[in-house]
Motif scaffolding. Structure first.
Motif, mmCIF file in Angstrom:
data_model
loop_
_atom_site.group_PDB
_atom_site.id
_atom_site.type_symbol
_atom_site.label_atom_id
_atom_site.label_comp_id
_atom_site.label_asym_id
_atom_site.label_seq_id
_atom_site.Cartn_x
_atom_site.Cartn_y
_atom_site.Cartn_z
ATOM 1 N N CYS A 104 5.761 3.407 -10.399
ATOM 2 C CA CYS A 104 5.466 4.167 -9.176
ATOM 3 C C CYS A 104 6.703 4.842 -8.597
ATOM 4 C CB CYS A 104 4.820 3.245 -8.138
ATOM 5 S SG CYS A 104 4.411 4.075 -6.587
ATOM 6 N N LEU A 105 7.758 4.085 -8.342
ATOM 7 C CA LEU A 105 8.967 4.660 -7.743
ATOM 8 C C LEU A 105 9.616 5.673 -8.673
ATOM 9 C CD1 LEU A 105 10.522 1.486 -6.069
ATOM 10 C CD2 LEU A 105 9.488 3.457 -4.901
ATOM 11 N N LEU A 106 9.626 5.373 -9.962
ATOM 12 C CA LEU A 106 10.193 6.321 -10.930
ATOM 13 C C LEU A 106 9.443 7.639 -10.907
ATOM 14 C CD1 LEU A 106 11.036 4.177 -14.087
ATOM 15 C CD2 LEU A 106 12.633 5.565 -12.758
ATOM 16 N N LYS A 107 8.114 7.586 -10.852
ATOM 17 C CA LYS A 107 7.309 8.816 -10.840
ATOM 18 C C LYS A 107 7.581 9.639 -9.584
ATOM 19 C CE LYS A 107 3.341 7.642 -13.769
ATOM 20 N NZ LYS A 107 1.875 7.391 -13.799
ATOM 21 N N ILE A 108 7.689 8.957 -8.448
ATOM 22 C CA ILE A 108 7.933 9.685 -7.196
ATOM 23 C C ILE A 108 9.299 10.361 -7.225
ATOM 24 C CG2 ILE A 108 8.301 9.421 -4.711
ATOM 25 C CD1 ILE A 108 6.212 7.158 -4.793
ATOM 26 N N PRO A 220 6.047 7.362 2.955
ATOM 27 C CA PRO A 220 5.557 6.036 2.580
ATOM 28 C C PRO A 220 4.453 6.111 1.527
ATOM 29 C CG PRO A 220 5.862 6.155 4.956
ATOM 30 C CD PRO A 220 6.053 7.548 4.433
ATOM 31 N N ILE A 221 4.539 5.204 0.540
ATOM 32 C CA ILE A 221 3.511 5.113 -0.495
ATOM 33 C C ILE A 221 2.197 4.691 0.164
ATOM 34 C CG2 ILE A 221 2.817 3.861 -2.587
ATOM 35 C CD1 ILE A 221 5.876 3.540 -3.158
ATOM 36 N N GLN A 222 1.118 5.408 -0.158
ATOM 37 C CA GLN A 222 -0.160 5.208 0.524
ATOM 38 C C GLN A 222 -0.653 3.757 0.450
ATOM 39 O OE1 GLN A 222 -1.327 7.839 2.257
ATOM 40 N NE2 GLN A 222 -2.856 6.475 3.191
ATOM 41 N N ASP A 223 -0.448 3.110 -0.694
ATOM 42 C CA ASP A 223 -0.924 1.730 -0.868
ATOM 43 C C ASP A 223 -0.164 0.724 -0.002
ATOM 44 O OD1 ASP A 223 -2.764 2.610 -2.689
ATOM 45 O OD2 ASP A 223 -1.642 1.968 -4.467
ATOM 46 N N LEU A 224 0.917 1.152 0.621
ATOM 47 C CA LEU A 224 1.727 0.254 1.447
ATOM 48 C C LEU A 224 1.476 0.459 2.938
ATOM 49 C CD1 LEU A 224 5.100 0.434 -0.523
ATOM 50 C CD2 LEU A 224 3.226 -1.205 -0.783
ATOM 51 N N ILE A 225 0.409 1.214 3.247
ATOM 52 C CA ILE A 225 0.033 1.468 4.641
ATOM 53 C C ILE A 225 -1.288 0.744 4.922
ATOM 54 C CG2 ILE A 225 -0.516 3.220 6.364
ATOM 55 C CD1 ILE A 225 0.977 5.244 4.502
ATOM 56 N N ASP A 226 -1.306 -0.125 5.917
ATOM 57 C CA ASP A 226 -2.536 -0.817 6.322
ATOM 58 C C ASP A 226 -2.400 -1.223 7.790
ATOM 59 O OD1 ASP A 226 -0.927 -3.165 6.375
ATOM 60 O OD2 ASP A 226 -1.388 -3.580 4.272
ATOM 61 N N GLU A 227 -3.340 -2.016 8.276
ATOM 62 C CA GLU A 227 -3.326 -2.388 9.684
ATOM 63 C C GLU A 227 -2.072 -3.187 10.050
ATOM 64 O OE1 GLU A 227 -6.851 -4.354 10.930
ATOM 65 O OE2 GLU A 227 -8.176 -2.658 10.458
ATOM 66 N N LYS A 228 -1.641 -4.049 9.143
ATOM 67 C CA LYS A 228 -0.440 -4.836 9.414
ATOM 68 C C LYS A 228 0.835 -4.031 9.207
ATOM 69 C CE LYS A 228 -2.342 -9.392 8.266
ATOM 70 N NZ LYS A 228 -2.194 -10.598 7.394
ATOM 71 N N HIS A 229 0.745 -2.956 8.423
ATOM 72 C CA HIS A 229 1.904 -2.115 8.131
ATOM 73 C C HIS A 229 1.550 -0.654 8.394
ATOM 74 C CE1 HIS A 229 2.170 -5.752 5.538
ATOM 75 N NE2 HIS A 229 3.435 -5.734 5.920
ATOM 76 N N PRO A 230 1.504 -0.267 9.677
ATOM 77 C CA PRO A 230 1.148 1.126 10.009
ATOM 78 C C PRO A 230 2.191 2.109 9.493
ATOM 79 C CG PRO A 230 1.963 -0.032 11.950
ATOM 80 C CD PRO A 230 1.812 -1.066 10.871
ATOM 81 N N LEU A 231 1.797 3.360 9.397
ATOM 82 C CA LEU A 231 2.687 4.417 8.913
ATOM 83 C C LEU A 231 3.928 4.501 9.797
ATOM 84 C CD1 LEU A 231 2.891 6.807 6.871
ATOM 85 C CD2 LEU A 231 1.858 8.241 8.647
#
Length: 263
Positions: A104-108, A220-231
């Motif tokens: 993932c990080l390599l592709k970005i 921010p990577i989309q999969d790392l955004i959630d209610e506990k980790h807002p944007l």
């Protein structure tokens, strides 16, 4: 590699002087960091820095005296190849740690990452309490691999205290940079660090920077955004980040903070 760096900084002043420039647009340059202080005065740090791209090494070699240039170029070419492999492996491990795809990080960061190197020389300082080798900062790139000589000087801040990083033989220091903090939505932290001086031994180091190219969109990577980790950060083109970095020249830079979102 340490020997090649030491030989470079031991060149006579008249030869080193030909490499000195304050033009930040030059890809290869010898320069001093400085801080702006009250009254508009610029205070130099107690160090010299030789900055250049990883490739092509021919662009570095031709600027140096023949013997030094050949020795530095040969050592750096092999070193850069190995460090590139190390960084790619580290990025894969960090992606796994984040719970995303291994590449993932390599592709970005892309197939054409921004690869820069900075060799640093810290002379003996008669009064280390009065100056710094390098000021407090975070690295603007994604990852930095630091090679230290046998003399320590690097410090990181933890829980409000400065901690010395020992110079361990045959070991690297890995700094997480601002782009990884943004991409991980704050899971990984870019480390605040500085370099102190000493009056007993000179010190050299080599920082290898791996980051996105100018056109890469960072956020921010989309999969790392959630209610506990807002944007936490807005998306930006890396060239925009570099523009802000340049604006803050001579200050204690707070560049990624410009792209923070309220949460």
């Amino acid at each position: 590699m340490v020997t090649a760096i030491t030989d470079l900084f031991n060149l006579p002043p008249e030869q080193k002087g030909q490499l000195y420039t304050s033009d930040l647009t030059k890809n290869t340059r010898l320069f001093n960091f400085y801080l702006n202080v009250e009254g508009g005065e610029k205070v130099k740090m107690w160090s010299e820095c030789f900055y250049h791209p990883w490739y092509p090494t021919e662009d570095i070699i031709h600027l140096l005296p023949e013997e030094i240039g050949t020795r530095y170029g040969e050592a750096f070419t092999e070193y850069a190849r190995e460090i590139g492999s190390l960084v790619r492996r580290l990025l894969c491990l960090m992606s796994i740690g984040l719970g995303v795809e291994k590449d993932c990080l390599l592709k970005i960061l892309g197939d054409q990452p921004r690869l820069k190197a900075q060799a640093n020389f810290f002379p003996l300082c008669p009064d280390p309490e009065l100056t710094m080798g390098l000021p407090v900062h975070t690295d603007l790139n994604a990852l930095t691999v630091v090679l230290q000589s046998e003399v320590s000087g690097l410090q990181v801040i933890k829980d409000g205290k400065w901690i010395a990083i020992p110079a361990i033989p045959n070991a690297f220091v890995i700094n997480v940079g601002d782009q990884i903090q943004v991409l991980s939505n704050g899971r990984f932290k870019s480390v605040h660090h500085r370099v102190v001086t000493n009056k007993v031994h000179p010190r050299v180091s080599l920082a290898m920077f791996y980051g996105p190219n100018m056109d890469t969109i960072i956020g921010p990577i989309q999969d790392l955004i959630d209610e506990k980790h807002p944007l936490r950060y807005r998306n930006y083109r890396f060239s925009e980040f570099l523009e802000e970095f340049s604006k803050q020249e001579g200050t204690r830079r707070r560049v990624k903070e410009v792209f923070e979102l309220p949460y």
